[in-house]
Design an enzyme around this catalytic site. Structure first.
Site, PDB file in Angstrom:
ATOM      1  CG  HIS A  91     -16.013  -6.075  -2.244  1.00 45.07           C
ATOM      2  ND1 HIS A  91     -15.405  -6.407  -3.428  1.00 45.07           N
ATOM      3  CD2 HIS A  91     -15.169  -6.463  -1.260  1.00 45.07           C
ATOM      4  CE1 HIS A  91     -14.230  -6.950  -3.177  1.00 45.07           C
ATOM      5  NE2 HIS A  91     -14.052  -6.998  -1.889  1.00 45.07           N
ATOM      6  CB  CYS A  99     -12.696 -12.578  -2.875  1.00 43.44           C
ATOM      7  SG  CYS A  99     -11.066 -12.207  -2.202  1.00 43.44           S
ATOM      8  CG  HIS A 114     -11.288  -4.973   1.737  1.00 39.26           C
ATOM      9  ND1 HIS A 114     -10.495  -5.953   2.267  1.00 39.26           N
ATOM     10  CD2 HIS A 114     -11.834  -5.517   0.618  1.00 39.26           C
ATOM     11  CE1 HIS A 114     -10.546  -7.034   1.514  1.00 39.26           C
ATOM     12  NE2 HIS A 114     -11.364  -6.801   0.505  1.00 39.26           N
ATOM     13  CG  ASP A 125     -16.726   6.082   4.603  1.00 39.48           C
ATOM     14  OD1 ASP A 125     -16.152   5.008   4.834  1.00 39.48           O
ATOM     15  OD2 ASP A 125     -16.910   6.957   5.474  1.00 39.48           O
ATOM     16  CG  HIS A 126     -19.310   3.631   7.145  1.00 43.36           C
ATOM     17  ND1 HIS A 126     -18.099   4.259   7.141  1.00 43.36           N
ATOM     18  CD2 HIS A 126     -19.390   2.987   8.342  1.00 43.36           C
ATOM     19  CE1 HIS A 126     -17.472   4.024   8.295  1.00 43.36           C
ATOM     20  NE2 HIS A 126     -18.230   3.257   9.029  1.00 43.36           N
ATOM     21  CD  GLU A 142      -8.049  -6.298  -2.470  1.00 45.02           C
ATOM     22  OE1 GLU A 142      -9.260  -6.263  -2.636  1.00 45.02           O
ATOM     23  OE2 GLU A 142      -7.317  -7.174  -2.969  1.00 45.02           O
TER      24      GLU A 142
END
Lengths: 147, 147, 147, 147, 147, 147
Positions: F24, F43, F51, F89-90, F136
């Site tokens: 992200h 960030c 993460h 996820d992924h 995170e």
């Protein structure tokens, strides 16, 4: 537990974890030598001992719709550093920190101390502080909610 | 890496993890005040600090076909307790432990100290000792293999 | 395993643990789209994913009888920061790091990359580097010994 | 420690961590009731007890210049699942697993069992297996290197 | 959340973490064999399985201005040992513990059991008990607040 | 805190822990480039980072006297998988997930997103959802209680 009302900002808790290493000894002037030894046991050892304390600071408040944040983490890290880590890390709690001159350095009291330091450092944002956790070992931890 | 020969006993490593809490200060008589401060930084703070040390003791040897064990864990726990934990836990390394009177209490030296304590306490089984790990924080750890 | 010879300096391993957060995607120009998808599965997702990588750097060498140290931890932290964390933390491995332009960013290759960065940054002390561990999740980790 | 030769493939170790939950009792037919109780203590309790075992499987070998991988993690997960987890997870080691009918289910023997299961399941790649770690609690762990 | 009133003693929570290893099987007489198998799945395996349970006991109350403590940790450890660890550690929950003769040994029920054991053992201090957490694996945990 | 009333079912909290890996970037269209860089710092890096997020889902409700369960863990795992893990996820949060097209992907917002996904997936059981924690990194975590 109340459910979210439409139109209100979501309220979240954010927790920041830090560690610090300090020496201390459990011994209070309010009891004599034998009483101290009986009450505090090995924690009353003459030359003291020490811990890697774990600190978890939790804020609670609404998420800004503009920034998506409750509180800027960079600012929170600085608040924790100046008000707690710079004061306690690599120090002897009883000898280096005024707060513990008259108070025994139990982790209960360390948690209360951290709360006071944080509310001062947070200033106008102190109302966001929800709880402070201080762990002294992997097995024992203490939380103060400001109550 | 060598493969298992038929008919030989399997050789395993067993590791026991313990923790102890101690105070200490990095300061050596071999350097002056300014040199100590420059070299050891915050670890040279006048009143010392402390850690929850993590200790991992590893034995290596054949598994008994009768008991299925390399070494009795109950015995190993007793060896670690009497030779290390009773000596270091809730103590001030520099003030309470003779070994560190003349040696600076770096974790490198703590690991070497633990090795010596264990080999003495293990007696005829000392040859089983493979390595000793001492962690001073979540981020820094030291291992001594007896070399 | 060899036992310590009298008169020799004790040899220890020291390990420093750090973390960094990065994005990446497993995709190599050496295979076509279908082959990449078949081999790397969900790690080949078009827009990439990311990890909190765990880094453990291990040095091995003699303990100085003067300082009690194998290597100054303050220096090691600086070496790791400038050669690895400043390069990989909060970056996209494939897009931001030249090493991965021509190499797929498997954690095997990340470990090899970290080794090369460290040996360069350590300069004359590079011979002390014993191993580099890189964990990509709580379940998968890779170690490079320079072999 | 040998340094990497130019032109050779880098050799890495990869470790996969899994967990499984099983019941067992330490008791061997090679000793009588009193001897079993004396040797194994609380682990000899009549109705058994259990653990969340931690399993760490480590392969060691060269990194493919094409795929950047030592071994496909998806394949390794399948190998571990069919050869170990399907056999031991949520089982009673002594009652459900033939290997422990004649062998006491010490964690030393569990580690040896896992090694044998893995070498069979890995087939031609069995030479890559470097070590198997089995932890029975947070404090006790055992490693078998196939020696 | 209420803020601290001046003149009142600070109220803290203290949490003690312990572990115990036990075997069990999810199976209730209130359902037939097929229903048990369908509901509990692999946890219904005939010969049972086991866990390293994590126990966290939390007290909540005022900090004594004399001792700096909420409750003496030495006493709390003894309370936990006699009322829980001595009863559950290295035992088979269903076969060794009367409470689970008529109740299925889900971790929900284990948490409730621990609460009852603690309130009895704490006697006049039972009002201090705030919550009991029981984790059965690294992924699943249950908390009972006495409600 | 209220004490248990006789005759009522015990009320417990159950927490399931999962992890997912995602990429992200913190960047909002509500601010210009310089403001984004100033607010989000590293960030806001152009190519994003990532993460291994930790997810903890907590339900709260009565324990069934028949099954001994608050909620079937197998069902909860499926709910979490389909409503959260399959979606995040992924993946790249900003590019792959519609929710974050118009909202900056702070972990505060990820926690709120997970809550909404879970309440939808839980259907008539949504009232059981007590809180959602999303971590995170090892140091920063956020909890949403639906308030």
């Amino acid at each position: 537990r109340k459910r979210p009302a439409s139109g209100l900002l979501p309220v979240v808790e954010m927790t920041r974890r830090e560690t610090f290493s300090a020496a201390h000894r459990l011994h209070t002037y309010k009891m004599n030598k034998a009483e101290n030894a009986a009450l505090y046991g090995k924690c009353n050892g003459l030359h003291g001992h020490g811990h890697n304390y774990v600190l978890k600071v939790t804020l609670r408040g609404p998420v800004s719709p503009k920034t998506g944040m409750l509180y800027n983490l960079t600012d929170l890290k600085e608040v924790i550093k100046t008000s707690i880590l710079d004061v306690l890390d690599h120090k002897h709690l009883d000898k280096d920190v005024a707060f513990f001159k008259k108070r025994v350095s139990t982790t209960e009291n360390v948690a209360v101390f951290c709360w006071h330091q944080l509310t001062t450092a947070l200033g106008n944002d102190a109302f966001l502080l929800a709880k402070v956790f201080v762990g002294e070992t992997e097995k024992n931890g203490f939380t103060f909610f400001g109550d």
